[in-house]
Design a protein around this motif. Structure first.
Motif, PDB file in Angstrom:
ATOM      1  N   TYR A  35       1.050  -1.260   0.029  1.00  0.00           N
ATOM      2  CA  TYR A  35      -0.003   0.094  -0.024  1.00  0.00           C
ATOM      3  C   TYR A  35       0.905   1.243  -0.135  1.00  0.00           C
ATOM      4  O   TYR A  35       1.811   1.344   0.555  1.00  0.00           O
ATOM      5  CB  TYR A  35      -0.860   0.080   1.147  1.00  0.00           C
ATOM      6  N   PRO A  43      -4.157   4.955   3.419  1.00  0.00           N
ATOM      7  CA  PRO A  43      -3.125   3.900   2.434  1.00  0.00           C
ATOM      8  C   PRO A  43      -4.083   3.778   1.183  1.00  0.00           C
ATOM      9  O   PRO A  43      -5.509   3.464   1.233  1.00  0.00           O
ATOM     10  CB  PRO A  43      -2.825   2.813   3.389  1.00  0.00           C
ATOM     11  N   ALA A  98      -7.286 -14.244   3.256  1.00  0.00           N
ATOM     12  CA  ALA A  98      -7.336 -13.014   2.232  1.00  0.00           C
ATOM     13  C   ALA A  98      -7.668 -11.796   3.078  1.00  0.00           C
ATOM     14  O   ALA A  98      -7.271 -10.484   2.564  1.00  0.00           O
ATOM     15  CB  ALA A  98      -8.293 -13.383   1.062  1.00  0.00           C
ATOM     16  N   ARG A  99      -8.285 -11.817   4.172  1.00  0.00           N
ATOM     17  CA  ARG A  99      -8.784 -10.536   4.623  1.00  0.00           C
ATOM     18  C   ARG A  99      -8.242  -9.957   5.902  1.00  0.00           C
ATOM     19  O   ARG A  99      -7.852  -8.867   5.986  1.00  0.00           O
ATOM     20  CB  ARG A  99     -10.320 -10.924   5.275  1.00  0.00           C
ATOM     21  N   LYS A 101      -5.098  -8.759   7.779  1.00  0.00           N
ATOM     22  CA  LYS A 101      -3.797  -8.297   7.379  1.00  0.00           C
ATOM     23  C   LYS A 101      -3.015  -7.858   8.594  1.00  0.00           C
ATOM     24  O   LYS A 101      -3.493  -7.130   9.346  1.00  0.00           O
ATOM     25  CB  LYS A 101      -3.925  -7.295   6.377  1.00  0.00           C
TER      26      LYS A 101
ATOM     27  N   SER B  32     -17.147  -6.165   4.198  1.00  0.00           N
ATOM     28  CA  SER B  32     -16.468  -6.611   5.507  1.00  0.00           C
ATOM     29  C   SER B  32     -15.996  -5.256   5.732  1.00  0.00           C
ATOM     30  O   SER B  32     -15.488  -4.445   5.150  1.00  0.00           O
ATOM     31  CB  SER B  32     -15.233  -7.343   5.067  1.00  0.00           C
ATOM     32  N   PHE B  34     -13.732  -2.789   8.984  1.00  0.00           N
ATOM     33  CA  PHE B  34     -12.647  -2.777   9.829  1.00  0.00           C
ATOM     34  C   PHE B  34     -12.606  -1.161  10.388  1.00  0.00           C
ATOM     35  O   PHE B  34     -12.602  -0.392   9.586  1.00  0.00           O
ATOM     36  CB  PHE B  34     -11.364  -3.192   9.101  1.00  0.00           C
ATOM     37  N   TYR B  36      -9.219   0.346  11.862  1.00  0.00           N
ATOM     38  CA  TYR B  36      -7.487   0.387  12.123  1.00  0.00           C
ATOM     39  C   TYR B  36      -6.989   1.554  12.814  1.00  0.00           C
ATOM     40  O   TYR B  36      -7.433   2.614  12.574  1.00  0.00           O
ATOM     41  CB  TYR B  36      -6.776   0.145  10.745  1.00  0.00           C
ATOM     42  N   LYS B  49     -13.233  -6.079  13.527  1.00  0.00           N
ATOM     43  CA  LYS B  49     -13.773  -6.139  12.002  1.00  0.00           C
ATOM     44  C   LYS B  49     -15.015  -6.506  11.978  1.00  0.00           C
ATOM     45  O   LYS B  49     -15.629  -7.425  13.178  1.00  0.00           O
ATOM     46  CB  LYS B  49     -12.918  -7.311  11.524  1.00  0.00           C
ATOM     47  N   PHE B  90      -8.561   4.953  11.115  1.00  0.00           N
ATOM     48  CA  PHE B  90      -8.884   4.434   9.653  1.00  0.00           C
ATOM     49  C   PHE B  90     -10.088   3.656   9.713  1.00  0.00           C
ATOM     50  O   PHE B  90     -10.033   2.392  10.246  1.00  0.00           O
ATOM     51  CB  PHE B  90      -7.901   3.923   8.654  1.00  0.00           C
ATOM     52  N   GLY B  96     -15.889  -7.654  -0.541  1.00  0.00           N
ATOM     53  CA  GLY B  96     -16.386  -8.989  -0.337  1.00  0.00           C
ATOM     54  C   GLY B  96     -16.684  -9.750  -1.473  1.00  0.00           C
ATOM     55  O   GLY B  96     -17.222 -10.707  -1.437  1.00  0.00           O
ATOM     56  N   ASP B 101     -12.019  -9.602  -2.521  1.00  0.00           N
ATOM     57  CA  ASP B 101     -12.254  -9.370  -1.271  1.00  0.00           C
ATOM     58  C   ASP B 101     -10.782  -9.114  -0.569  1.00  0.00           C
ATOM     59  O   ASP B 101     -11.097  -8.871   0.801  1.00  0.00           O
ATOM     60  CB  ASP B 101     -13.068 -10.526  -0.850  1.00  0.00           C
ATOM     61  N   TYR B 102      -9.854  -9.163  -1.018  1.00  0.00           N
ATOM     62  CA  TYR B 102      -8.508  -8.981  -0.460  1.00  0.00           C
ATOM     63  C   TYR B 102      -8.239  -7.344  -0.495  1.00  0.00           C
ATOM     64  O   TYR B 102      -7.268  -6.695   0.272  1.00  0.00           O
ATOM     65  CB  TYR B 102      -7.415  -9.638  -1.150  1.00  0.00           C
ATOM     66  N   LYS B 103      -8.903  -6.571  -1.259  1.00  0.00           N
ATOM     67  CA  LYS B 103      -8.571  -5.147  -1.602  1.00  0.00           C
ATOM     68  C   LYS B 103      -9.215  -4.281  -0.581  1.00  0.00           C
ATOM     69  O   LYS B 103     -10.435  -4.209  -0.424  1.00  0.00           O
ATOM     70  CB  LYS B 103      -8.825  -4.909  -2.946  1.00  0.00           C
ATOM     71  N   LEU B 104      -8.429  -3.537   0.256  1.00  0.00           N
ATOM     72  CA  LEU B 104      -8.903  -2.736   1.385  1.00  0.00           C
ATOM     73  C   LEU B 104      -8.992  -1.266   0.702  1.00  0.00           C
ATOM     74  O   LEU B 104      -8.248  -1.021  -0.031  1.00  0.00           O
ATOM     75  CB  LEU B 104      -8.004  -2.616   2.459  1.00  0.00           C
ATOM     76  N   PHE B 106      -9.400   2.531   2.272  1.00  0.00           N
ATOM     77  CA  PHE B 106      -9.349   3.240   3.297  1.00  0.00           C
ATOM     78  C   PHE B 106     -10.033   4.585   3.377  1.00  0.00           C
ATOM     79  O   PHE B 106     -10.317   5.155   2.380  1.00  0.00           O
ATOM     80  CB  PHE B 106      -7.762   3.311   3.582  1.00  0.00           C
ATOM     81  N   GLY B 107     -10.655   5.212   4.336  1.00  0.00           N
ATOM     82  CA  GLY B 107     -11.073   6.616   4.706  1.00  0.00           C
ATOM     83  C   GLY B 107      -9.796   7.391   4.785  1.00  0.00           C
ATOM     84  O   GLY B 107      -8.785   6.935   4.806  1.00  0.00           O
TER      85      GLY B 107
END
Lengths: 112, 116
Positions: A35, A43, A98-99, A101, B32, B34, B36, B49, B90, B96, B101-104, B106-107
């Motif tokens: 990222y 990020p 996958a989720r 991290k 999904s 989260f 952080y 989460k 964040f 999902g 679904d691996y790609k986050l 962020f705010g």
């Protein structure tokens, strides 16, 4: 160590130079992510590996950015002919699925 | 497409008082979500989460968040702030969808300061 390790922690380069940033994921983690975090922002996704396979590189901002993970463990993010807009914190994360991290502390890159 | 909006760029609270960080999301799939936390010059630490189980999610360090589908919100709260809670927070969404679904996403982050 128990966490994701990134090196160097800080990197200063002159515009036009090439840089290489290293990420050591948590042992056994299949998935690895890079990222980019610009100053004052959240990020943004760059790229994703599953083992040695780069499954998604849609976030790489230009063809000057290149990432590899040849043996499915350590990964290197390379930036060629750096520009000032490349200045950012580069975060690496790994996960067994996958989720969820686990993030490293990042490499702060400054381009002069 | 997925995205999150953090409604406050900066929140300041007194030690011992409640903290509320607001987040709205948009997602094409069942998301999904989260939260952080990032302390200065440190990486991101997962607080909690939500992945379609209980709508009230409890996390570490006394934080919790409630998923409200009707309001597309996922606000973070803590009943009593501690000095060590001063950090950047964040809100994050993962679409999902099967393919990514691996790609986050962020705010922009909320900076929390805690006054003694």
């Amino acid at each position: 160590g128990a966490g994701v390790s990134q090196s160097p922690r800080y990197k200063v380069a002159k515009r036009g130079q090439d840089v290489a940033l290293r990420c050591d994921p948590i042992s056994g983690h299949v998935s690895l992510f890079w990222y980019q975090q610009a100053l004052g922002q959240g990020p943004e996704f760059l790229t994703y590996f599953q083992n040695e396979a780069q499954l998604d590189k849609s976030g790489l901002p230009s063809d000057r950015f290149f990432a590899e993970r040849p043996e499915g463990s350590v990964s290197t993010l390379k930036i060629q002919r750096t520009q000032q807009e490349d200045s950012a914190v580069y975060l690496c994360a790994s996960s067994s699925g996958a989720r969820i991290k686990h993030f490293g502390d990042g490499t702060r890159l400054s381009i002069l | 497409a997925q995205s999150v909006t953090q409604l406050d760029s900066h929140v300041s609270v007194s030690e011992g008082t409640p903290v509320l960080l607001r987040c709205n999301y948009s997602s094409s799939y069942s998301p999904s979500l989260f939260w952080y936390v990032q302390h200065p010059n440190k990486g991101l630490q997962l607080l909690l989460k939500y992945t379609s189980a209980a709508t009230l999610v409890k996390g570490i360090n006394g934080f919790e968040a409630e998923f409200k589908k009707s309001e597309t919100s996922f606000h973070l709260t803590k009943p009593s702030a501690h000095m060590s809670d001063a950090a950047e927070y964040f809100c994050v969404v993962s679409d999902g969808g099967v393919s990514n679904d691996y790609k986050l996403s962020f705010g922009a982050g909320t900076t929390v300061t805690v006054r003694a």
